[in-house]
Design a protein around this motif. Structure first.
Motif, PDB file in Angstrom:
ATOM      1  N   GLY A  65       6.331  -3.821 -15.521  1.00 48.65           N
ATOM      2  CA  GLY A  65       6.600  -4.273 -14.165  1.00 48.65           C
ATOM      3  C   GLY A  65       8.054  -4.075 -13.787  1.00 48.65           C
ATOM      4  N   GLY A 123       4.588  -4.670  -9.462  1.00 46.71           N
ATOM      5  CA  GLY A 123       5.205  -5.191 -10.684  1.00 46.71           C
ATOM      6  C   GLY A 123       4.515  -6.461 -11.154  1.00 46.71           C
ATOM      7  N   LYS A 124       4.218  -7.349 -10.200  1.00 46.70           N
ATOM      8  CA  LYS A 124       3.492  -8.566 -10.576  1.00 46.70           C
ATOM      9  C   LYS A 124       2.054  -8.241 -10.950  1.00 46.70           C
ATOM     10  N   TYR A 132       5.483  -1.535  -9.280  1.00 46.42           N
ATOM     11  CA  TYR A 132       6.766  -1.783  -8.629  1.00 46.42           C
ATOM     12  C   TYR A 132       6.597  -2.835  -7.543  1.00 46.42           C
ATOM     13  N   LEU A 149       9.240  -5.893 -18.660  1.00 46.04           N
ATOM     14  CA  LEU A 149       9.636  -6.285 -17.310  1.00 46.04           C
ATOM     15  C   LEU A 149      11.077  -5.850 -17.062  1.00 46.04           C
ATOM     16  N   GLY A 198       9.039  -7.235 -10.306  1.00 46.64           N
ATOM     17  CA  GLY A 198       7.860  -7.916  -9.778  1.00 46.64           C
ATOM     18  C   GLY A 198       8.235  -9.211  -9.090  1.00 46.64           C
ATOM     19  N   ALA A 216       0.947  -5.537 -12.317  1.00 44.70           N
ATOM     20  CA  ALA A 216       0.946  -4.986 -13.673  1.00 44.70           C
ATOM     21  C   ALA A 216       0.987  -6.116 -14.695  1.00 44.70           C
ATOM     22  N   TYR A 217       1.834  -7.120 -14.429  1.00 44.81           N
ATOM     23  CA  TYR A 217       1.907  -8.285 -15.319  1.00 44.81           C
ATOM     24  C   TYR A 217       0.558  -9.002 -15.388  1.00 44.81           C
TER      25      TYR A 217
END
Length: 414
Positions: A144, A126-127, A122, A166, A147, A129-130
């Motif tokens: 994400g 979030g970024k 989150y 996403l 992100g 996770a990407y």
């Protein structure tokens, strides 16, 4: 807090802490949950606990440990500058290394099953996770939520090996329209990538009790997240069989404790037309015991029409038939028995968390019920009685019988 903290070793010999939530099954596929800019706070732990209810063994690493250990900030104006300073001083590359260390730790746990790992994050997470999905081949699915800064790292997507989901917010000032357009343009045509833009919601729309929380968007995003994770890493639950077991105890054994045992700790049921049911174990158990399980006609029967089974829910279409020979609190509250035969089409939307039923939304046409028991005169009204159930079973029966204008179009061009 349902989980516990464990230590994660890194190559330098140092360690950092991570919150561990064990799958409701005792063992489950592994997830790394990446924090917002506010650290591993209560919100992140609650998200981990929720994902553990969905069947995953979840690890939430303290990604700020290199700057300051044990950061737990709230969402007040006083905490935001501190969170922003930590975010601005954060090294994303080292963060991904710490995610990789967390994955190694997860795989070494007896409570973690399967080779594939998921990463969910989150905001800052979030970024991350990407990036983890792009840089770490062991990540089978990366998810994400809103992100920040993904548009600056789109070239990394060529290294994606697993699934990517996403969730983007239309009103997110941290990911404005031009950034979302770049993300959609750069990633939208890639296989295994799902991009969702949620209209009318802002950054952090999935944070409960937050200023921007939007329940409908959060629920939809969660369902999509679970669906992607299920496809990539499991677990695989037989939701149809779990639903059948619940129904069996409701209508056949009429066993309230057994019925409740098929559900999560705090479930809810909502019969939409009459707003009957219950929220939470205490009220729902009371409802089942005194107003539902032992409150149905003995000849009540369910005729299945169709069933759609998704990753986390079942949609059941069926006909309920019975003789109105007792007062049915949940269906016809306050109405004395009429002795009439009733047949009604019904639709049930049944949501699961992992192997347990979370909620039921049950729909039917109450006007049709009232027509059949003689409490509503259908003359001049666009309502029907038993015919609605009969036509569901036999589509060859006439359509449009309630439309006075239907005959007028018989000779018109088609």
């Amino acid at each position: 807090m349902k989980g516990r903290y464990i230590n994660i070793p890194v190559a330098s010999g140092e360690q950092f802490q991570a919150y561990l939530a064990i799958s409701v099954d005792g063992r489950g596929p592994g997830l790394v949950l990446c924090q917002e800019i506010f650290g591993v706070n209560q919100t992140m732990r609650e998200v981990a606990d929720l994902l553990a209810e969905e069947g995953y063994t979840v690890l939430v690493p303290d990604l700020y440990w290199r700057q300051e250990r044990g950061i737990e900030l709230g969402y007040t104006e006083a905490d935001f500058p501190r969170a922003l300073a930590l975010y601005e001083g954060f090294d994303e590359g080292l963060g991904v290394e710490d995610i990789q260390a967390s994955i190694r730790a997860l795989k070494g746990l007896d409570e973690c099953t399967g080779a594939g790992i998921g990463v969910v994050g989150y905001c800052l997470g979030g970024k991350l996770a990407y990036l983890a999905g792009c840089r770490l081949p062991e990540v089978a699915c990366a998810v994400g939520y809103y992100g920040v800064g993904i548009e600056h790292a789109l070239a990394e997507a060529e290294n994606l090996q697993g699934r990517l989901v996403l969730h983007l917010a239309e009103l997110d000032a941290f990911c404005p329209a031009n950034a979302r357009a770049a993300i959609v343009e750069g990633l939208g045509r890639m296989a295994g990538v799902e991009l969702y833009v949620y209209p009318g919601v802002d950054h952090a729309f999935a944070r409960p009790q937050g200023d921007h929380f939007n329940k409908s968007a959060a629920l939809l995003a969660h369902e999509r997240t679970i669906a992607a994770l299920r496809r990539a890493i499991g677990p695989d639950y037989n939701l149809s069989a779990l639903w059948e077991e619940h129904i069996r105890h409701e209508f056949d054994t009429r066993d309230v404790p057994a019925t409740m045992a098929t559900m999560v700790a705090e479930p809810y049921v909502n019969h939409i037309p009459t707003m009957t049911g219950g929220v939470g174990y205490r009220d729902l158990s009371r409802f089942y015991r005194y107003h539902f399980v032992h409150n149905n006609p003995k000849d009540m029967e369910l005729t299945p029409i169709s069933r759609t089974v998704g990753a986390s829910q079942v949609v059941d279409e069926f006909i309920m038939s019975f003789t109105h020979d007792c007062e049915i609190d949940w269906l016809l509250p306050g109405v004395a028995p009429t002795g009439k035969r009733v047949e009604i089409p019904m639709l049930g939307v049944v949501k699961f968390r992992g192997p347990k039923l979370y909620h039921e939304h049950i729909y039917w046409d109450q006007a049709s019920v009232l027509v059949q028991i003689g409490l509503l005169d259908p003359a001049g009204l666009p309502v029907a009685g038993r015919e609605t159930a009969q036509k569901l079973l036999d589509e060859s029966l006439p359509s449009n019988t309630l439309m006075p204008s239907w005959a007028s179009s018989a000779d018109k061009p088609r």
